[in-house]
Design a protein around this motif. Structure first.
Motif, mmCIF file in Angstrom:
data_model
loop_
_atom_site.group_PDB
_atom_site.id
_atom_site.type_symbol
_atom_site.label_atom_id
_atom_site.label_comp_id
_atom_site.label_asym_id
_atom_site.label_seq_id
_atom_site.Cartn_x
_atom_site.Cartn_y
_atom_site.Cartn_z
ATOM 1 N N LYS A 203 36.650 34.799 29.850
ATOM 2 C CA LYS A 203 36.392 35.491 31.114
ATOM 3 C C LYS A 203 37.560 35.311 32.081
ATOM 4 O O LYS A 203 37.886 36.228 32.849
ATOM 5 C CB LYS A 203 35.094 34.984 31.732
ATOM 6 C CG LYS A 203 33.857 35.399 30.944
ATOM 7 C CD LYS A 203 32.580 34.858 31.565
ATOM 8 C CE LYS A 203 31.355 35.321 30.789
ATOM 9 N NZ LYS A 203 30.082 34.821 31.372
ATOM 10 N N THR A 207 39.733 38.344 33.562
ATOM 11 C CA THR A 207 39.863 38.502 35.002
ATOM 12 C C THR A 207 41.323 38.602 35.421
ATOM 13 O O THR A 207 41.680 39.444 36.270
ATOM 14 C CB THR A 207 39.183 37.331 35.733
ATOM 15 O OG1 THR A 207 37.790 37.307 35.391
ATOM 16 C CG2 THR A 207 39.331 37.462 37.239
ATOM 17 N N GLN A 254 39.221 47.420 38.131
ATOM 18 C CA GLN A 254 38.017 46.634 37.888
ATOM 19 C C GLN A 254 37.574 46.007 39.198
ATOM 20 O O GLN A 254 38.333 45.260 39.827
ATOM 21 C CB GLN A 254 38.290 45.543 36.848
ATOM 22 C CG GLN A 254 38.736 46.098 35.496
ATOM 23 C CD GLN A 254 37.696 46.995 34.873
ATOM 24 O OE1 GLN A 254 36.501 46.688 34.888
ATOM 25 N NE2 GLN A 254 38.130 48.119 34.310
ATOM 26 N N ARG A 256 34.893 44.008 39.597
ATOM 27 C CA ARG A 256 34.243 42.702 39.413
ATOM 28 C C ARG A 256 35.012 41.880 38.397
ATOM 29 O O ARG A 256 35.636 42.425 37.483
ATOM 30 C CB ARG A 256 32.781 42.874 38.987
ATOM 31 C CG ARG A 256 31.941 43.536 40.065
ATOM 32 C CD ARG A 256 30.462 43.501 39.765
ATOM 33 N NE ARG A 256 29.704 44.006 40.914
ATOM 34 C CZ ARG A 256 29.302 43.271 41.930
ATOM 35 N NH1 ARG A 256 29.572 41.972 41.935
ATOM 36 N NH2 ARG A 256 28.635 43.797 42.943
ATOM 37 N N ASP A 257 34.932 40.559 38.557
ATOM 38 C CA ASP A 257 35.656 39.685 37.640
ATOM 39 C C ASP A 257 34.835 39.456 36.377
ATOM 40 O O ASP A 257 33.757 40.051 36.184
ATOM 41 C CB ASP A 257 36.028 38.360 38.323
ATOM 42 C CG ASP A 257 34.797 37.562 38.763
ATOM 43 O OD1 ASP A 257 33.680 37.867 38.309
ATOM 44 O OD2 ASP A 257 34.964 36.620 39.562
ATOM 45 N N TRP A 259 32.966 37.100 35.476
ATOM 46 C CA TRP A 259 31.640 36.509 35.695
ATOM 47 C C TRP A 259 30.706 37.454 36.456
ATOM 48 O O TRP A 259 29.588 37.090 36.792
ATOM 49 C CB TRP A 259 31.770 35.191 36.451
ATOM 50 C CG TRP A 259 32.481 34.134 35.654
ATOM 51 C CD1 TRP A 259 31.947 33.307 34.708
ATOM 52 C CD2 TRP A 259 33.869 33.802 35.739
ATOM 53 N NE1 TRP A 259 32.917 32.483 34.199
ATOM 54 C CE2 TRP A 259 34.110 32.750 34.809
ATOM 55 C CE3 TRP A 259 34.941 34.281 36.493
ATOM 56 C CZ2 TRP A 259 35.370 32.190 34.625
ATOM 57 C CZ3 TRP A 259 36.196 33.718 36.306
ATOM 58 C CH2 TRP A 259 36.389 32.685 35.379
ATOM 59 N N GLY A 260 31.196 38.652 36.785
ATOM 60 C CA GLY A 260 30.362 39.621 37.483
ATOM 61 C C GLY A 260 30.428 39.531 38.997
ATOM 62 O O GLY A 260 29.686 40.233 39.690
ATOM 63 N N HIS A 261 31.317 38.684 39.539
ATOM 64 C CA HIS A 261 31.450 38.569 40.993
ATOM 65 C C HIS A 261 32.432 39.614 41.517
ATOM 66 O O HIS A 261 33.385 39.994 40.834
ATOM 67 C CB HIS A 261 31.940 37.167 41.377
ATOM 68 C CG HIS A 261 31.098 36.063 40.807
ATOM 69 N ND1 HIS A 261 29.739 36.004 40.974
ATOM 70 C CD2 HIS A 261 31.434 34.973 40.047
ATOM 71 C CE1 HIS A 261 29.259 34.939 40.350
ATOM 72 N NE2 HIS A 261 30.257 34.300 39.789
ATOM 73 N N SER A 276 39.614 36.405 42.813
ATOM 74 C CA SER A 276 38.352 36.240 42.072
ATOM 75 C C SER A 276 37.797 34.880 42.467
ATOM 76 O O SER A 276 38.512 33.871 42.395
ATOM 77 C CB SER A 276 38.592 36.275 40.563
ATOM 78 O OG SER A 276 37.519 35.644 39.878
#
Length: 322
Positions: A203, A207, A254, A256-257, A259-261, A276
């Motif tokens: 991840k 990112t 993108q 979001r990173d 991890w979905g943040h 991020s």
């Protein structure tokens, strides 16, 4: 009247004083022949049937996953669910065939055991024992469907001998399974943290690649407009730039990173910063109004922020290229 050995149940030769199979002395008492339950389902077959039922149930549960995620991003295809369901059905059928001593059940169980040979070491051990047992002559006789009175003396002797060794075969099947259960906590304690670290490391890499892509899009905007998109001096989610950028400019960006943040954006008009917030989704330090996020070089925690300023990382994970 035929006489049978009181130890192994084999039909004795006329006039013989000892059993030709086990060597036991001939009894003077009348014997009714081999036990009526000689061809009953042995313990090893019970274990194999239960294993087939358990495996079939697990495959059946797995087959439902693609159908429950249809329409979702990354959801499984119906074909995958259908294939998995077919595998589950074969295992359940194999369990039924073994439990009821059907001839086809024996062949199906052998075929099902072959793929598990690659699951070293426990799957390999169980599969080898299962295949060897199912290929034995005594097992073949049990699954032949013939009644006891149609068996020859040699066949009765083979089944009787197998019956005496049933406990050893059960132990041979259960020992690897029991060992796997005992070692599972140790294996999990070693493997799970490494797996989770590998997932988080992936991840992080994703990112960093996404932030570089985002930065390239912002640089293109700056080249075309002589400055970076507003708002000025405010740390905001990158999604806020949708209104500032030209239509289609965010096609490859993108938001979001890994991890979905939400990816965060800051600019003073002449430089920009992308952040991020890391695995925990929380910034390492508070950002004062008008102040730019800052980086502190290499980090060792997945919770640490990833900070990119003007296309170059100023805070990045240890061991990774900036």
């Amino acid at each position: 009247m035929d006489a049978f050995c009181t130890r192994c149940g084999v039909r004795l030769q006329e006039g013989a004083s000892f059993c030709g199979n086990c060597g036991a002395p001939r009894s003077t008492e009348a014997t009714p022949g081999p036990p009526a339950d000689l061809l009953a389902r042995p313990g090893a077959i019970v274990v194999l049937a239960v294993l087939c039922y358990v495996a079939g149930t697990l495959w059946l549960m797995a087959s439902l996953f693609p159908f429950t995620h249809l329409g979702e991003e990354g959801g499984g295809a119906p074909v995958e669910g259908a294939i998995t369901f077919a595998i589950a059905a074969l295992h359940l059928a194999g369990g039924f065939g073994l439990w009821t001593l059907r001839r086809w059940g024996r062949y199906l169980a052998i075929a099902l055991a072959l793929p598990y040979l690659i699951l070293v070491p426990f799957g390999t051990l169980v599969s080898v024992v299962a295949i060897v047992y199912l290929l034995r002559r005594a097992t073949s006789i049990r699954f032949s469907g013939r009644p006891l009175d149609e068996l020859s003396a040699d066949e009765v002797a083979a089944v009787t001998s197998d019956r005496a060794a049933s406990a050893a075969w059960v132990a041979g099947l259960l020992a690897p399974i029991g060992l796997a259960v005992l070692l599972m906590p140790i294996i999990a304690a070693i493997a799970i943290p490494n797996l989770l670290n590998a997932i988080d490391r992936g991840k992080q890499k994703r990112t960093m690649a996404d932030l570089r892509t985002d930065a390239a899009a912002i640089e293109d905007y700056g080249t075309d407009h002589g400055g970076y998109p507003p708002p000025i001096g405010e740390l905001v989610p990158l999604e806020r730039l949708r209104d500032a950028l030209e239509p289609g400019s965010l096609a490859n960006v993108q938001l979001r990173d890994g991890w979905g943040h939400a990816v965060l954006y800051w600019t003073d008009g002449t430089r920009f910063v992308l952040v991020s917030p890391g695995k925990d989704g929380t910034l390492d330090r508070p950002i004062e109004p008008g102040s730019a996020p800052i980086g502190e070089g290499e980090t060792t925690s997945f919770d640490a922020d990833l900070v990119l300023e003007n296309g170059e990382f100023v805070q990045w994970p240890e061991g990774m290229s900036r």
